[in-house]
Design an enzyme around this catalytic site. Structure first.
Site, PDB file in Angstrom:
ATOM      1  N   HIS A   1      -1.141 -13.004  -2.465  1.00  0.00           N
ATOM      2  CA  HIS A   1      -2.478 -13.320  -1.690  1.00  0.00           C
ATOM      3  C   HIS A   1      -2.786 -14.694  -1.178  1.00  0.00           C
ATOM      4  O   HIS A   1      -3.686 -15.137  -0.375  1.00  0.00           O
ATOM      5  CB  HIS A   1      -3.541 -13.051  -2.525  1.00  0.00           C
ATOM      6  CG  HIS A   1      -3.947 -11.530  -2.773  1.00  0.00           C
ATOM      7  ND1 HIS A   1      -4.387 -10.761  -4.253  1.00  0.00           N
ATOM      8  CD2 HIS A   1      -3.732 -10.325  -1.977  1.00  0.00           C
ATOM      9  CE1 HIS A   1      -4.202  -9.408  -4.026  1.00  0.00           C
ATOM     10  NE2 HIS A   1      -4.034  -9.185  -2.686  1.00  0.00           N
TER      11      HIS A   1
ATOM     12  N   HIS B   1       0.936  -1.008   0.104  1.00  0.00           N
ATOM     13  CA  HIS B   1      -0.019   0.119  -0.014  1.00  0.00           C
ATOM     14  C   HIS B   1       1.154   1.239   0.061  1.00  0.00           C
ATOM     15  O   HIS B   1       0.460   2.322  -0.275  1.00  0.00           O
ATOM     16  CB  HIS B   1      -0.963  -0.148   1.168  1.00  0.00           C
ATOM     17  CG  HIS B   1      -2.126  -1.134   1.093  1.00  0.00           C
ATOM     18  ND1 HIS B   1      -2.939  -1.226   2.016  1.00  0.00           N
ATOM     19  CD2 HIS B   1      -2.140  -1.898  -0.055  1.00  0.00           C
ATOM     20  CE1 HIS B   1      -3.757  -2.413   1.491  1.00  0.00           C
ATOM     21  NE2 HIS B   1      -3.250  -2.702   0.448  1.00  0.00           N
TER      22      HIS B   1
HETATM   23  C1  HEM Z   1      -6.461  -9.489   3.825  1.00  0.00           C
HETATM   24  C2  HEM Z   1      -5.588  -9.357   3.357  1.00  0.00           C
HETATM   25  C3  HEM Z   1      -5.843  -8.726   1.777  1.00  0.00           C
HETATM   26  C4  HEM Z   1      -6.897  -8.324   1.147  1.00  0.00           C
HETATM   27  C5  HEM Z   1      -8.295  -8.564   1.757  1.00  0.00           C
HETATM   28  C6  HEM Z   1      -6.508  -7.715   0.048  1.00  0.00           C
HETATM   29  C7  HEM Z   1      -7.432  -7.382  -1.048  1.00  0.00           C
HETATM   30  C8  HEM Z   1      -7.124  -6.953  -2.171  1.00  0.00           C
HETATM   31  C9  HEM Z   1      -7.995  -6.181  -3.361  1.00  0.00           C
HETATM   32  C10 HEM Z   1      -9.405  -6.498  -3.099  1.00  0.00           C
HETATM   33  C11 HEM Z   1      -7.066  -5.865  -4.123  1.00  0.00           C
HETATM   34  C12 HEM Z   1      -7.585  -5.139  -5.439  1.00  0.00           C
HETATM   35  C13 HEM Z   1      -7.917  -6.132  -6.540  1.00  0.00           C
HETATM   36  C14 HEM Z   1      -8.066  -5.189  -7.764  1.00  0.00           C
HETATM   37  O1  HEM Z   1      -9.161  -4.766  -8.049  1.00  0.00           O
HETATM   38  O2  HEM Z   1      -7.305  -5.637  -8.932  1.00  0.00           O
HETATM   39  C15 HEM Z   1      -5.935  -6.099  -3.944  1.00  0.00           C
HETATM   40  C16 HEM Z   1      -4.635  -5.575  -4.429  1.00  0.00           C
HETATM   41  C17 HEM Z   1      -3.450  -5.711  -4.477  1.00  0.00           C
HETATM   42  N1  HEM Z   1      -3.022  -6.405  -3.322  1.00  0.00           N
HETATM   43 FE1  HEM Z   1      -4.087  -7.164  -1.814  1.00  0.00          FE
HETATM   44  N2  HEM Z   1      -5.152  -7.991  -0.187  1.00  0.00           N
HETATM   45  C18 HEM Z   1      -4.622  -8.530   0.944  1.00  0.00           C
HETATM   46  C19 HEM Z   1      -3.424  -8.820   1.203  1.00  0.00           C
HETATM   47  C20 HEM Z   1      -2.203  -8.363   0.557  1.00  0.00           C
HETATM   48  C21 HEM Z   1      -0.894  -8.990   0.680  1.00  0.00           C
HETATM   49  C22 HEM Z   1      -0.421  -9.832   1.691  1.00  0.00           C
HETATM   50  C23 HEM Z   1      -0.208  -8.398  -0.548  1.00  0.00           C
HETATM   51  C24 HEM Z   1       1.225  -8.694  -0.666  1.00  0.00           C
HETATM   52  C25 HEM Z   1       2.078  -9.227  -0.039  1.00  0.00           C
HETATM   53  C26 HEM Z   1      -1.090  -7.652  -1.123  1.00  0.00           C
HETATM   54  C27 HEM Z   1      -0.723  -7.240  -2.333  1.00  0.00           C
HETATM   55  C28 HEM Z   1      -1.720  -6.497  -3.244  1.00  0.00           C
HETATM   56  C29 HEM Z   1      -1.148  -5.838  -4.472  1.00  0.00           C
HETATM   57  C30 HEM Z   1       0.426  -5.616  -4.886  1.00  0.00           C
HETATM   58  C31 HEM Z   1      -2.332  -5.310  -5.065  1.00  0.00           C
HETATM   59  C32 HEM Z   1      -2.474  -4.067  -6.163  1.00  0.00           C
HETATM   60  C33 HEM Z   1      -2.682  -2.965  -5.610  1.00  0.00           C
HETATM   61  C34 HEM Z   1      -2.986  -1.693  -6.522  1.00  0.00           C
HETATM   62  O3  HEM Z   1      -2.296  -1.537  -7.542  1.00  0.00           O
HETATM   63  O4  HEM Z   1      -4.208  -1.107  -6.415  1.00  0.00           O
HETATM   64  N3  HEM Z   1      -2.526  -7.808  -0.931  1.00  0.00           N
HETATM   65  N4  HEM Z   1      -5.655  -6.602  -2.739  1.00  0.00           N
END
Ligand code: HEM
Length: 858
Positions: A450, A201
């Site tokens: 994820h 983030h």
């Molecule tokens: C409970 C934990 C998490 C939830 C609920 C979550 C949920 C999400 C959601 C809903 C998205 C947007 C997907 C889209 O519309 O393309 C996202 C994006 C992303 N997530 Fe997660 N995530 C979680 C944990 C993590 C973790 C642990 C990582 C990496 C170590 C991660 C890395 C990313 C990345 C790199 C993006 C792209 C963000 C962007 O460019 O906007 N997330 N995640």
């Protein structure tokens, strides 16, 4: 303007738009001359076709950028069509046109037109002027970068398609490959998962398209095609889907990311917009623009705002409440309950993430207080900015010394020069030719780790005993547990004791069937399917293309991929995809067998390492750099190097008094002992390195922990270099001299399909220098004190969640700790547990507010 804006060798083509402007004479035999007139005309046509509303406010929003971005993509399409340009000319040629000489210039925002820079000590909030030659590099509201040409179906913006047939539905791939198998890691804690999300983030926030009429996400399912929003790209759910068919759902919501703008609003294929600053700079704590940051500041002694919910109980503060747009990213059970506010709007996504935000907010206020004592002549601004500078350095240090070595392993860390210096400034200097911007393949695929997500989030007490857990899907966007005194400490301790899920293709149903599930529904979204569709939306080239980019052989046939995945996954891919060239990067990258000593496979480790390389060497403000006003002194860098995730917990919790040295690794008697916070083992930053005038300090309100006794922790024989850890090769210290012990001997991602010949099998020889602790730190694994979150109808198993069996988690056959919950079981599962938390929370919250209002006129 008339004249050629671009000359493309090849068969000379002219455009109707030229003839319209009377400049047909510019057609040159054997060459195509793209004229300025045609660019202007194409822009006007695109503008009237798509519409370009004037920005609503003074500051440009992501929606304003999306509007202009879409018009420019359409302009590109018109020109490509008029001149019959090949893909290569669209990708490499059109961006060369000088848009300053076209009407586009009038619409292009000022920050994308070479702003002036001053060299200052502190970063700009929006990341501008990090690179003095290219001030927009790494700034917020700029496009992600590509290392390979975009793979759009039409070469300009249409989502990727298959080379030899249609691509499979992302939901089909999710259900076949990313099933919930419930394996956990050998030794990594969920602190690694949570830190990963927090720094993600910091690095990426891709703007969504919004419906212009409602300013909300477009609704894409159950809408007739003619009324559908242009950004809609819903995911088809196959009729025989075992889960969604129970609810007769055939369509999964999905809208495309917003279109971004290139520097000087150049033409070319669609790009995506990063809303936050690209370098690792703690913007998730402070925001990516001044207005956002100001709302978080107390404007008093450098402090940030906080919410003293438990002041009367003598407990520390919480994050400030989110009073503006209170429902954004927050599922409020009633209008009088609020989520939290922080530098990044996703702070409430899940409580472990909220807790990391809280740790850094408290650390900010702790450091600002101490700096204020040491430098009484500093005003609020100086205290705030210097603390912000230090917090960014701490985030960089913890990421490169504790997180990345576990994710990438020693070999990749070494190859990409990601290992931090032990002393002094970095030897590999800042490289102004490197752009510290996010790679699209990183944010849209490789860093979406994820599959590490747990099914339940555990809370542990200060004695490192398990206390409670809650289903992940129940607490997404609902951080209200924090309003119970002591709970944020329990999350901190839970994160350092709960074992992470394995980094493999399997993903918890909590996010593949129940992501952001509404209170009154039994189904939610599928994050795996979203990730796959997002890659296609962004035109991310296939996994096979990235194999080639990363120096691996490009698979010509399926046989070339034998051994890359588990047999089951390999078979699923061959059944789902027509050709290896079609494989989606996220799905195949996350499913690769891990490299020895790391959590990820070769393609993801290459993309992640490349990205973090750019962030280290392309960031002028990197904390180990010298030669600019932003540089820390060698003494200050020495102190920053003492920062550690475990000390953040020690210094910013109410109750934690023992922690393991590496919070992202499970405690282990030999290699990661639990030590007292007040022991000398955990060194603290000595902020006296920041004293400007030695006569200014007033007495500290904090104990000097470096001077505290080392006598009672059983570790007093250790020198502070922690030699035994050094020999074990734990991150943050010198890597082991003997090459056959992998750095993540303690963090290996154990899965049943691990190649028996790989380095995990290396005999692990503990150092003889280990000094035994007074008390053993191996605990019995706790037994749940409340019923497990999912009840199997027949047996009392706890699928998808951590099985609290008493075992030290060290042997290979301990891997499979929980059975997957079959969809059939879930179907016969009663409606998920009745939720009593919101009302309880509300009462607690109301009580607190009322008491506080009475007491302090809050
Ligand atoms: C409970 C934990 C998490 C939830 C609920 C979550 C949920 C999400 C959601 C809903 C998205 C947007 C997907 C889209 O519309 O393309 C996202 C994006 C992303 N997530 Fe997660 N995530 C979680 C944990 C993590 C973790 C642990 C990582 C990496 C170590 C991660 C890395 C990313 C990345 C790199 C993006 C792209 C963000 C962007 O460019 O906007 N997330 N995640």
């Amino acid at each position: 303007q008339s004249g050629c804006a671009l000359i493309i060798p090849g068969i000379g083509k002219s455009s109707n738009l030229d003839r319209f402007h009377g400049s047909d004479h510019l057609a040159i035999p054997g060459e195509t001359c793209v004229t300025y007139d045609s660019v202007n005309a194409a822009f006007q046509i695109a503008r009237s076709k798509i519409g370009l509303p004037a920005p609503k406010g003074k500051t440009l929003t992501d929606q304003d950028i999306d509007n202009l971005g879409n018009v420019i993509v359409e302009t590109t399409r018109i020109i490509a069509h008029q001149y019959g340009l090949p893909r290569d000319a669209v990708y490499n040629g059109l961006p060369l046109i000088d848009t300053k000489k076209t009407v586009i210039n009038k619409f292009c925002p000022a920050y994308l037109k070479n702003p002036k820079c001053e060299v200052k000590r502190y970063r700009e909030y929006n990341g501008m002027c990090n690179n003095l030659e290219n001030p927009h590099w790494g700034a917020a509201l700029t496009a992600n970068r590509r290392v390979l040409p975009a793979a759009y179906a039409d070469g300009i913006s249409a989502p990727r398609e298959g080379v030899a047939g249609p691509l499979p539905s992302p939901r089909l791939v999710s259900a076949a490959v990313h099933r919930d198998l419930g394996y956990h890691d050998h030794a990594v804690t969920v602190f690694l998962t949570a830190w990963g999300q927090a720094i993600d983030h910091d690095l990426t926030l891709t703007a969504d398209s919004k419906d212009r009429a409602t300013d909300e996400d477009p609704v894409c399912c159950d809408i007739p095609p003619e009324k559908s929003h242009p950004s809609c790209l819903p995911i088809e759910i196959p009729p025989n889907d075992k889960f969604y068919s129970l609810f007769r759902k055939r369509c999964h919501e999905f809208a495309r990311s917003a279109a971004s703008l290139k520097y000087e609003c150049k033409l070319g294929p669609r790009t995506q917009l990063n809303m936050v600053t690209h370098p690792l700079d703690a913007n998730f704590v402070y925001g990516s623009n001044k207005e956002a940051s100001d709302t978080l500041r107390a404007f008093r002694r450098g402090m940030m705002k906080s919410f003293p919910a438990f002041k009367e109980l003598g407990l520390r503060e919480l994050l400030p409440l989110r009073m503006e747009n209170p429902d954004d990213g927050c599922l409020r059970p009633s209008p009088d309950i609020f989520c939290f506010s922080a530098g990044d709007g996703r702070v409430n996504q899940q409580p472990m993430l909220t807790t990391i935000h809280l740790l850094l907010l408290r650390e900010h206020n702790r450091i600002a207080t101490e700096l204020g004592r040491l430098n009484q002549h500093w005003d609020d601004e100086r205290l705030f900015q210097e603390t912000r500078h230090i917090i960014a350095a701490i985030v960089q240090h913890i990421t490169y010394s504790e997180f990345l070595p576990m994710v990438l392993g020693r070999e990749v860390m070494t190859r990409y020069n990601l290992i931090l210096e032990k002393n002094g400034y970095t030897k590999h200097r800042y490289d102004p030719s490197l752009e510290p911007s996010q790679l699209d393949a990183f944010g849209a695929a490789a860093f979406r780790l994820h599959t590490l997500l747990p099914s339940t989030v555990e809370r542990w007490n200060k004695n490192h005993k398990y206390h409670q857990s809650r289903r992940l899907s129940e607490i997404l966007r609902r951080p209200f547990d924090m309003y119970k005194p002591g709970v944020c400490d329990e999350y901190m301790l839970g994160m350092m004791n709960q074992v992470a899920q394995a980094m493999d293709e399997s993903m918890t149903q909590e996010v593949t069937n129940h992501l952001f599930q509404d209170e009154d529904k039994r189904w939610g979204l599928d994050l795996a399917a979203i990730n796959i569709q997002r890659g296609r939306d962004h035109g991310i080239p296939s996994y096979n293309a990235f194999r080639e980019y990363c120096g691996l052989n490009r698979a010509r046939s399926w046989d070339d991929l034998i051994g890359v995945f588990t047999n089951e996954t390999f078979r699923a891919y061959t059944a789902l995809y027509s050709h290896p060239d079609d494989l989606d990067l996220w799905s195949a990258g996350i499913s690769e067998k891990s490299r020895p000593g790391s959590l990820v496979g070769p393609v993801f480790s290459c993309i992640i390492a490349k990205n973090f390389y750019n962030l280290k060497f392309g960031d002028r403000f990197w904390y180990e750099n010298q030669g600019y006003p932003s540089a820390f002194t060698p003494d200050q860098i020495r102190e920053i190097r003492k920062s550690r995730l475990s000390t953040l917990v020690c210094d910013n919790s109410d109750t934690a008094d023992t922690v393991q040295v590496y919070a992202m690794v499970l405690p282990d008697h030999d290699i990661n002992p639990r030590v007292a916070c007040k022991s000398g083992v955990l060194q603290r930053m000595d902020l006296s390195a920041w004293i400007e005038n030695p006569r200014s300090p007033s007495p500290s309100i904090y104990p000097n922990l470096n001077a505290l006794d080392t006598q009672n922790d059983g570790l007093d024989n250790l020198d502070l270099d922690l030699k035994p850890f050094k020999d074990m090769g734990l991150p943050g210290f010198d890597f082991p001299k003997f090459p056959n012990i992998p750095i993540t001997a303690v963090g290996a991602n154990l899965k049943p399909h691990i190649d028996p010949t790989n380095a995990y099998n290396t005999n692990f020889v503990p150092s003889k220098d280990i000094v035994p602790l007074e008390k053993p730190i191996h605990q019995e694994r706790p037994h749940f004190v409340e019923p497990p979150p999912f009840r199997h109808p027949q047996k009392n198993c706890c699928p998808g969640s951590f099985n609290p069996v008493n075992r030290p988690l060290r042997r290979r056959h301990d891997l499979k700790i929980s059975k997957p919950l079959s969809v059939e079981n879930r179907r016969s599962d009663k409606p998920l547990r009745k939720r009593k938390h919101p009302s309880r929370t509300r009462n607690t919250f109301r009580d607190i507010i009322e008491k506080l209002e009475k007491k302090s006129n809050l």
